[in-house]
Enzyme design. Structure first.
Site, PDB file in Angstrom:
ATOM      1  N   LYS B  70     144.190 100.252  45.466  1.00 42.18           N
ATOM      2  CA  LYS B  70     144.333  98.884  45.962  1.00 42.18           C
ATOM      3  C   LYS B  70     145.773  98.451  45.716  1.00 42.18           C
ATOM      4  O   LYS B  70     146.258  98.558  44.593  1.00 42.18           O
ATOM      5  CB  LYS B  70     143.362  97.938  45.261  1.00 42.18           C
ATOM      6  CG  LYS B  70     143.477  96.500  45.760  1.00 42.18           C
ATOM      7  CD  LYS B  70     142.315  95.619  45.307  1.00 42.18           C
ATOM      8  CE  LYS B  70     142.501  95.059  43.926  1.00 42.18           C
ATOM      9  NZ  LYS B  70     141.681  93.853  43.670  1.00 42.18           N
ATOM     10  N   ARG B 113     133.766  91.187  43.510  1.00 46.25           N
ATOM     11  CA  ARG B 113     133.593  92.129  42.396  1.00 46.25           C
ATOM     12  C   ARG B 113     133.987  91.481  41.069  1.00 46.25           C
ATOM     13  O   ARG B 113     133.456  91.835  40.012  1.00 46.25           O
ATOM     14  CB  ARG B 113     134.316  93.445  42.669  1.00 46.25           C
ATOM     15  CG  ARG B 113     135.830  93.400  42.790  1.00 46.25           C
ATOM     16  CD  ARG B 113     136.495  93.508  41.450  1.00 46.25           C
ATOM     17  NE  ARG B 113     137.849  94.002  41.568  1.00 46.25           N
ATOM     18  CZ  ARG B 113     138.809  93.722  40.684  1.00 46.25           C
ATOM     19  NH1 ARG B 113     138.582  92.911  39.662  1.00 46.25           N
ATOM     20  NH2 ARG B 113     140.004  94.234  40.824  1.00 46.25           N
ATOM     21  N   GLN B 141     138.030  81.532  42.107  1.00 46.61           N
ATOM     22  CA  GLN B 141     137.031  82.398  41.490  1.00 46.61           C
ATOM     23  C   GLN B 141     135.730  81.683  41.121  1.00 46.61           C
ATOM     24  O   GLN B 141     134.686  82.325  40.960  1.00 46.61           O
ATOM     25  CB  GLN B 141     137.614  83.014  40.209  1.00 46.61           C
ATOM     26  CG  GLN B 141     137.967  84.490  40.325  1.00 46.61           C
ATOM     27  CD  GLN B 141     136.776  85.325  40.718  1.00 46.61           C
ATOM     28  OE1 GLN B 141     135.758  85.337  40.048  1.00 46.61           O
ATOM     29  NE2 GLN B 141     136.882  86.015  41.837  1.00 46.61           N
ATOM     30  N   GLY B 248     139.983  85.362  33.375  1.00 49.85           N
ATOM     31  CA  GLY B 248     141.319  85.003  33.839  1.00 49.85           C
ATOM     32  C   GLY B 248     142.441  85.873  33.314  1.00 49.85           C
ATOM     33  O   GLY B 248     143.450  86.067  33.999  1.00 49.85           O
ATOM     34  N   LYS B 254     148.599  86.185  29.104  1.00 47.03           N
ATOM     35  CA  LYS B 254     147.543  85.242  29.481  1.00 47.03           C
ATOM     36  C   LYS B 254     146.497  85.153  28.369  1.00 47.03           C
ATOM     37  O   LYS B 254     146.190  86.138  27.707  1.00 47.03           O
ATOM     38  CB  LYS B 254     146.873  85.702  30.790  1.00 47.03           C
ATOM     39  CG  LYS B 254     147.691  85.396  32.033  1.00 47.03           C
ATOM     40  CD  LYS B 254     146.817  85.562  33.269  1.00 47.03           C
ATOM     41  CE  LYS B 254     147.537  85.206  34.555  1.00 47.03           C
ATOM     42  NZ  LYS B 254     146.656  85.471  35.716  1.00 47.03           N
TER      43      LYS B 254
END
Lengths: 350, 350
Positions: B70, B113, B141, B248, B254
């Site tokens: 991907k 997914r 999301q 997230g 993050k």
């Protein structure tokens, strides 16, 4: 929704021409020397050692506003399934937006860009008056290398072909070479100003040979494109002023010429890191016959004039080309542009 | 010549359904635990820091005989050009031959997914009688996470939505959630046995909230899907028995929940290496609040029964999911199969 042009081999063969590809690959090397390119890390995976593997090579051509990747897989058992062992797919994206632009069958483009790479080595490093070309390896790559080199050089008179596996391959290929060059390459230039020029360049002698030593001794330009893992060409055979374009070595352990040739030659590469890792120079570097500092530069530096090619008629020069994704991306882009202009291929909404 | 099916978002939305995707992602985790998968090295490139980047994630699902990749790019300035900032393309190949099978727009599949992943964390780690779900983050999301979790759990009664940026977002989303769930997810099950079951599961209370502390204190399951770079949820707020699915954090730096929550929780991940690198646990590991040895296991080991999930009703559990290419490949495969059966998408010769 993005418009993505999909090009299969049939369409690619219709729109691609070798002179343009040579120009495109020179431009890649030029952009690389001017730091307008980025090569990303390669992904390599062996499904089963010696049986099946795949790699993903990717990069960014800043100078052309594209990035992309080529996935190439090799499945040994495909032969039994009547499928090609090597299968390649290239994806091209716009590097101003990330949008996908094209998906292309990579096989024919790989052949063309690899032929162009070998020829560019000869064009910039061989003696200008080189008349005798020796092609070592009569496989899939040979015709591409010969076509590109004849197009790129000015004075080739004789092309000898040697095959390390079966000398009959070399003889057969030499016999059919004029027709192959006409069908696959010259036909592109019908009704153009280039036709006569390239037709003349293709009108040379072709000969299959079985004595490699003898052939090496009388050659000005030697291109190697074999899967060899041991040196085929000995140092003692090589005359002064010879140029080598080493195309076959693109994987750990591959080698086509005696590493002692490298030690007394001016050596150039396409991509320094990749050549050190997997190129013709790999073995010489590993066994310390030469060091990294002995490599003059990447070929792009010669093309843009930052570094010198050969210094004298007597120099032996070596161009070690391993093949980089940037070549596939650039060639894919000119093919996509040509297909768009002629409205060829299939445009899908993605 | 290979037949490659090309699927755009419109076709993908027609054939994909969340219950099937949850099953597919569970199967990915199961295959991973049983060593039937391989994750290849990620390629990451920043065109310009904070402005544009791209990554290539790839892998092999041995258990399904496919491999692929991907490519996802993020171009901040696309917003001004009326283009999506995130653009993704997935390519699927047959891992018995290397042949390309499909090219798919990756965006909607990524949403599905990722929703399934968060829900599977809740399904296997939350208390079975969990009734109160808190969704932190009212962005793209949220709907996927809520749909997948309602489908996967048996006793949810209340869904609260909190948005760290703008509480109006949360309120608006809560108000439209019933309709969104019906249009995007329930409509897939019309005229099937599943319709009533899922319709019932979707028939819960939705509420936008602006007091995160209060909401955390009464929640059984908390899903975080924000771009946060500092902890939003404090340890003092968390009641015994709470489950977190942290969705997230998929990039260096993050973080969504206080790392001290991790120190007193049973922590699970989707992929150990990736979670350590870029997941919710990254910060806690780096500042030594927890160590790698504190992570119980990958979720697949719980699904196949090699390891235990929660041990008591009082345990706090955390599922740190970073997203792996294998999920995209598996989901792409079921979508390709469904499209083939219904003769949807465009089949091109490559």
């Amino acid at each position: 929704m993005f418009k993505v042009r999909v090009l299969n081999e049939e369409v690619i063969k219709q729109v691609i021409d070798m002179k343009q590809v040579v120009g495109a690959i020179e431009e890649v090397y030029r952009l690389k020397s001017n730091e307008k390119t980025e090569v990303f890390d390669m992904v390599f995976h062996e499904f089963e050692r010696g049986v099946a593997d795949m790699d993903i090579k990717s990069g960014h051509l800043k100078g052309e506003d594209i990035f992309g990747l080529k996935v190439v897989s090799w499945f040994k058992d495909n032969e039994d399934k009547k499928l090609p062992m090597l299968i390649g797919t290239t994806m091209v994206f716009d590097s101003k937006t990330g949008m996908p632009i094209g998906m292309l069958n990579a096989e024919y483009i790989t052949g063309m860009r690899t032929g162009a790479a070998g020829a560019i080595g000869a064009k910039y490093l061989a003696r200008e008056n080189s008349a005798d070309l020796l092609m070592v390896g009569a496989g899939h790559q040979a015709t591409f290398q010969i076509a590109a080199t004849l197009i790129s050089m000015q004075n080739i008179k004789n092309v000898r072909i040697y095959d390390p596996i079966d000398s009959n391959n070399a003889k057969k290929l030499a016999e059919s070479m004029k027709e192959l060059l006409k069908d696959k390459f010259l036909s592109k230039y019908e009704n153009t100003d280039l036709y006569d020029e390239i037709s003349k360049k293709f009108n040379v002698n072709f000969e299959g040979v079985d004595d490699l030593e003898k052939a090496v001794k009388i050659s000005d330009v030697i291109i190697t494109a074999t899967p060899s893992r041991k040196p085929l060409i000995k140092k003692e055979w090589v005359k002064k002023g010879t140029h080598f374009s080493c195309v076959g070595s693109d994987m750990n352990g591959k080698q086509e010429i005696d590493e002692n040739i490298l030690a007394c030659a001016r050596v150039y590469v396409d991509d320094m890191n990749q050549a050190l890792d997997v190129g013709e120079i790999e073995i010489g570097i590993k066994n310390k016959t030469i060091s990294k500092e002995d490599i003059i530069c990447e070929i792009g530096d010669v093309i843009v004039g930052k570094e010198k090619g050969r210094l004298s008629e007597d120099d032996i020069t070596v161009y070690d080309t391993t093949g980089i994704a940037l070549q596939d991306l650039m060639t894919s882009k000119i093919v996509l542009d040509a297909a768009k202009e002629k409205n060829l291929g299939v445009v899908v909404d993605l």
